[in-house]
Design a protein around this motif. Structure first.
Motif, PDB file in Angstrom:
ATOM      1  N   THR A  11      -0.730 -43.894 -53.432  1.00  0.00           N
ATOM      2  CA  THR A  11      -1.076 -42.534 -53.037  1.00  0.00           C
ATOM      3  C   THR A  11       0.004 -41.930 -52.151  1.00  0.00           C
ATOM      4  O   THR A  11       0.745 -42.624 -51.472  1.00  0.00           O
ATOM      5  N   GLU A  12       0.046 -40.614 -52.186  1.00  0.00           N
ATOM      6  CA  GLU A  12       1.017 -39.899 -51.350  1.00  0.00           C
ATOM      7  C   GLU A  12       0.727 -40.120 -49.872  1.00  0.00           C
ATOM      8  O   GLU A  12       1.647 -40.244 -49.057  1.00  0.00           O
ATOM      9  N   ALA A  13      -0.553 -40.214 -49.512  1.00  0.00           N
ATOM     10  CA  ALA A  13      -0.930 -40.447 -48.120  1.00  0.00           C
ATOM     11  C   ALA A  13      -0.424 -41.798 -47.640  1.00  0.00           C
ATOM     12  O   ALA A  13       0.059 -41.936 -46.506  1.00  0.00           O
ATOM     13  N   SER A  14      -0.502 -42.800 -48.505  1.00  0.00           N
ATOM     14  CA  SER A  14      -0.029 -44.135 -48.145  1.00  0.00           C
ATOM     15  C   SER A  14       1.479 -44.119 -47.897  1.00  0.00           C
ATOM     16  O   SER A  14       1.975 -44.713 -46.938  1.00  0.00           O
ATOM     17  N   GLU A  15       2.210 -43.425 -48.761  1.00  0.00           N
ATOM     18  CA  GLU A  15       3.655 -43.313 -48.597  1.00  0.00           C
ATOM     19  C   GLU A  15       3.999 -42.624 -47.281  1.00  0.00           C
ATOM     20  O   GLU A  15       4.907 -43.047 -46.558  1.00  0.00           O
ATOM     21  N   ARG A  16       3.262 -41.581 -46.965  1.00  0.00           N
ATOM     22  CA  ARG A  16       3.495 -40.850 -45.729  1.00  0.00           C
ATOM     23  C   ARG A  16       3.230 -41.722 -44.512  1.00  0.00           C
ATOM     24  O   ARG A  16       3.961 -41.688 -43.529  1.00  0.00           O
ATOM     25  N   ASP A  17       2.195 -42.562 -44.582  1.00  0.00           N
ATOM     26  CA  ASP A  17       1.873 -43.462 -43.473  1.00  0.00           C
ATOM     27  C   ASP A  17       2.995 -44.454 -43.214  1.00  0.00           C
ATOM     28  O   ASP A  17       3.379 -44.701 -42.067  1.00  0.00           O
ATOM     29  N   HIS A  18       3.520 -45.038 -44.277  1.00  0.00           N
ATOM     30  CA  HIS A  18       4.598 -46.017 -44.122  1.00  0.00           C
ATOM     31  C   HIS A  18       5.858 -45.361 -43.551  1.00  0.00           C
ATOM     32  O   HIS A  18       6.534 -45.944 -42.688  1.00  0.00           O
ATOM     33  N   GLU A  19       6.162 -44.162 -44.021  1.00  0.00           N
ATOM     34  CA  GLU A  19       7.362 -43.485 -43.523  1.00  0.00           C
ATOM     35  C   GLU A  19       7.202 -43.087 -42.065  1.00  0.00           C
ATOM     36  O   GLU A  19       8.140 -43.226 -41.263  1.00  0.00           O
ATOM     37  N   GLU A  20       6.035 -42.604 -41.696  1.00  0.00           N
ATOM     38  CA  GLU A  20       5.799 -42.236 -40.300  1.00  0.00           C
ATOM     39  C   GLU A  20       5.867 -43.453 -39.388  1.00  0.00           C
ATOM     40  O   GLU A  20       6.390 -43.374 -38.265  1.00  0.00           O
ATOM     41  N   ARG A  21       5.375 -44.579 -39.872  1.00  0.00           N
ATOM     42  CA  ARG A  21       5.458 -45.799 -39.075  1.00  0.00           C
ATOM     43  C   ARG A  21       6.922 -46.219 -38.896  1.00  0.00           C
ATOM     44  O   ARG A  21       7.331 -46.633 -37.797  1.00  0.00           O
ATOM     45  N   ALA A  22       7.719 -46.085 -39.942  1.00  0.00           N
ATOM     46  CA  ALA A  22       9.137 -46.427 -39.841  1.00  0.00           C
ATOM     47  C   ALA A  22       9.861 -45.511 -38.852  1.00  0.00           C
ATOM     48  O   ALA A  22      10.711 -45.958 -38.071  1.00  0.00           O
ATOM     49  N   ARG A  23       9.521 -44.235 -38.858  1.00  0.00           N
ATOM     50  CA  ARG A  23      10.137 -43.304 -37.915  1.00  0.00           C
ATOM     51  C   ARG A  23       9.759 -43.639 -36.480  1.00  0.00           C
ATOM     52  O   ARG A  23      10.599 -43.577 -35.565  1.00  0.00           O
ATOM     53  N   ALA A  24       8.492 -44.005 -36.262  1.00  0.00           N
ATOM     54  CA  ALA A  24       8.046 -44.366 -34.916  1.00  0.00           C
ATOM     55  C   ALA A  24       8.763 -45.623 -34.432  1.00  0.00           C
ATOM     56  O   ALA A  24       9.178 -45.711 -33.261  1.00  0.00           O
ATOM     57  N   GLU A  25       8.923 -46.594 -35.311  1.00  0.00           N
ATOM     58  CA  GLU A  25       9.634 -47.824 -34.942  1.00  0.00           C
ATOM     59  C   GLU A  25      11.099 -47.534 -34.648  1.00  0.00           C
ATOM     60  O   GLU A  25      11.694 -48.126 -33.730  1.00  0.00           O
ATOM     61  N   LEU A  26      11.682 -46.618 -35.393  1.00  0.00           N
ATOM     62  CA  LEU A  26      13.068 -46.231 -35.146  1.00  0.00           C
ATOM     63  C   LEU A  26      13.212 -45.566 -33.783  1.00  0.00           C
ATOM     64  O   LEU A  26      14.149 -45.861 -33.022  1.00  0.00           O
ATOM     65  N   VAL A  45      23.996 -39.254 -33.189  1.00  0.00           N
ATOM     66  CA  VAL A  45      23.165 -40.196 -33.938  1.00  0.00           C
ATOM     67  C   VAL A  45      22.489 -39.485 -35.102  1.00  0.00           C
ATOM     68  O   VAL A  45      21.879 -38.430 -34.928  1.00  0.00           O
ATOM     69  N   HIS A  46      22.615 -40.052 -36.273  1.00  0.00           N
ATOM     70  CA  HIS A  46      21.882 -39.594 -37.450  1.00  0.00           C
ATOM     71  C   HIS A  46      20.861 -40.668 -37.816  1.00  0.00           C
ATOM     72  O   HIS A  46      21.221 -41.813 -38.078  1.00  0.00           O
ATOM     73  N   ARG A  47      19.605 -40.298 -37.840  1.00  0.00           N
ATOM     74  CA  ARG A  47      18.529 -41.242 -38.144  1.00  0.00           C
ATOM     75  C   ARG A  47      18.032 -41.030 -39.571  1.00  0.00           C
ATOM     76  O   ARG A  47      17.945 -39.895 -40.028  1.00  0.00           O
ATOM     77  N   ALA A  48      17.693 -42.121 -40.220  1.00  0.00           N
ATOM     78  CA  ALA A  48      17.161 -42.012 -41.578  1.00  0.00           C
ATOM     79  C   ALA A  48      16.165 -43.128 -41.820  1.00  0.00           C
ATOM     80  O   ALA A  48      16.381 -44.276 -41.427  1.00  0.00           O
ATOM     81  N   THR A  49      15.050 -42.785 -42.455  1.00  0.00           N
ATOM     82  CA  THR A  49      14.104 -43.783 -42.945  1.00  0.00           C
ATOM     83  C   THR A  49      14.149 -43.722 -44.463  1.00  0.00           C
ATOM     84  O   THR A  49      14.042 -42.650 -45.058  1.00  0.00           O
ATOM     85  N   VAL A  50      14.318 -44.875 -45.076  1.00  0.00           N
ATOM     86  CA  VAL A  50      14.558 -44.922 -46.514  1.00  0.00           C
ATOM     87  C   VAL A  50      13.646 -45.967 -47.144  1.00  0.00           C
ATOM     88  O   VAL A  50      13.528 -47.093 -46.648  1.00  0.00           O
ATOM     89  N   GLU A  51      13.011 -45.601 -48.246  1.00  0.00           N
ATOM     90  CA  GLU A  51      12.206 -46.569 -48.972  1.00  0.00           C
ATOM     91  C   GLU A  51      13.123 -47.445 -49.817  1.00  0.00           C
ATOM     92  O   GLU A  51      13.998 -46.956 -50.544  1.00  0.00           O
ATOM     93  N   GLY A  52      12.931 -48.748 -49.727  1.00  0.00           N
ATOM     94  CA  GLY A  52      13.716 -49.673 -50.528  1.00  0.00           C
ATOM     95  C   GLY A  52      14.080 -50.921 -49.745  1.00  0.00           C
ATOM     96  O   GLY A  52      13.894 -50.983 -48.527  1.00  0.00           O
ATOM     97  N   PRO A  53      14.602 -51.936 -50.430  1.00  0.00           N
ATOM     98  CA  PRO A  53      15.015 -53.174 -49.753  1.00  0.00           C
ATOM     99  C   PRO A  53      16.162 -52.896 -48.787  1.00  0.00           C
ATOM    100  O   PRO A  53      17.166 -52.275 -49.172  1.00  0.00           O
ATOM    101  N   ALA A  54      16.044 -53.350 -47.564  1.00  0.00           N
ATOM    102  CA  ALA A  54      17.062 -53.063 -46.551  1.00  0.00           C
ATOM    103  C   ALA A  54      18.439 -53.548 -46.982  1.00  0.00           C
ATOM    104  O   ALA A  54      19.450 -52.874 -46.752  1.00  0.00           O
ATOM    105  N   ARG A  55      18.509 -54.703 -47.598  1.00  0.00           N
ATOM    106  CA  ARG A  55      19.811 -55.256 -47.964  1.00  0.00           C
ATOM    107  C   ARG A  55      20.540 -54.373 -48.970  1.00  0.00           C
ATOM    108  O   ARG A  55      21.749 -54.175 -48.864  1.00  0.00           O
ATOM    109  N   LYS A  56      19.795 -53.803 -49.919  1.00  0.00           N
ATOM    110  CA  LYS A  56      20.425 -52.928 -50.913  1.00  0.00           C
ATOM    111  C   LYS A  56      20.805 -51.580 -50.301  1.00  0.00           C
ATOM    112  O   LYS A  56      21.875 -51.035 -50.589  1.00  0.00           O
TER     113      LYS A  56
END
Length: 291
Positions: A194-209, A225-236
């Protein structure tokens, strides 16, 4: 007394870019440079003829390695203070020993005797996995080695364990006058769509950042500083973005009293595939504090 930058040299072509990079880094940071060669020549004394009376051939060769590296460093920047040392140990143990009193350890991506097809030599991998100070493996394309991008890339880890990597990244960006790109990747579980689930994960990543960077931003207000939250494997994500960076930085967790390789998949992948030098910054953790 300021701790030096310590560079491992072995006379191979692979160590030459590391010496050049380290000289530039020492000049930026105002630090002395120490060139170290690990040699086990004493084991072979008597097995090979000495080229000079009173000095075994192995010792002559080891001294030549550090002298040549020091000469190269002096030509690149005569204002950087350079010292040398030959340790009667293998290369990994020599660097780990020197790392106890170093600002950072610097190695090339491959050394003498490494198989041509290897992406990263065994010494660089072992030192990055075991050192208790930052380790920088000098690798990548010409632009990344030359520092022409004017960008530092930080792979933002857990706020509870990534603070030392963040401080290291801010100091690097400040010394270079460039931009610091900070990337926090996140993954959505496969069963969530769901779109809501995606939004939750991204918001959590921004808060952790934000949590991770708060203190470092306050200590280095002049760093862009330029901040970015990106969906995907960190290594890639980080390997891809390393093509536009002069240095990519990741944290590593160290357990006191624990031996062996301790690199996570992100650091391991970057050390083999990044398009620019890679810094692995450890955070010491007491074994007793880990469940």
């Amino acid at each position: 007394m300021e701790r030096p930058l310590v560079v491992g040299v072995d006379g191979s072509n692979g160590s030459l870019p590391a010496v050049d990079w380290a000289v530039d880094e020492a000049a930026r940071l105002g630090l002395p440079l120490r060139l170290i060669h690990g040699s086990l020549w004493e084991r072979y004394e008597g097995l090979t003829p000495s080229v000079r009376l009173g000095r075994p051939a192995g010792q002559v060769a080891a001294d030549h390695v550090v002298a040549s590296a020091a000469e190269r460093a002096g030509r690149r920047n005569p204002d950087v203070k350079v010292s040398t040392g030959v340790l009667l140990a293998d290369a990994t143990d020599a660097l780990l020993h020197e790392g106890e009193n170093a600002t950072a350890l610097i190695t090339g991506s491959r050394g003498r005797g490494e198989l041509k097809g290897l992406l990263l030599g065994s010494v660089g991998l072992a030192v990055a996995a075991r050192a208790h100070c930052p380790v920088i493996v000098v690798r990548g394309d010409r632009a990344g080695l030359a520092g022409t991008h004017q960008r530092i890339l930080l792979g933002a880890g857990d706020p509870a364990t990534g603070d030392e990597a963040a401080r290291f990244a801010f100091r690097e960006a400040e010394s270079r006058g460039g931009v610091l790109d900070v990337v926090r990747s996140w993954r959505r579980p496969a069963h969530e769509s769901t779109e809501a689930s995606e939004r939750d994960h991204e918001e959590r990543a921004r808060a952790e950042l934000d949590d991770l960077l708060r203190d470092a931003v306050a200590d280095h207000p002049g760093v862009r500083v330029h901040r970015a939250t990106v969906e995907g494997p960190a290594r890639k994500v980080l390997v891809h973005r390393s093509a536009a960076a002069d240095l990519v930085i990741v944290g590593a967790r160290r357990r006191q009293g624990h031996f062996g390789l301790q690199l996570g998949t992100v650091a391991h992948t970057l050390l083999h595939h990044a398009e620019c030098p890679v810094a692995v910054v450890p955070r010491r953790v007491n074994a007793e504090s880990i469940p």
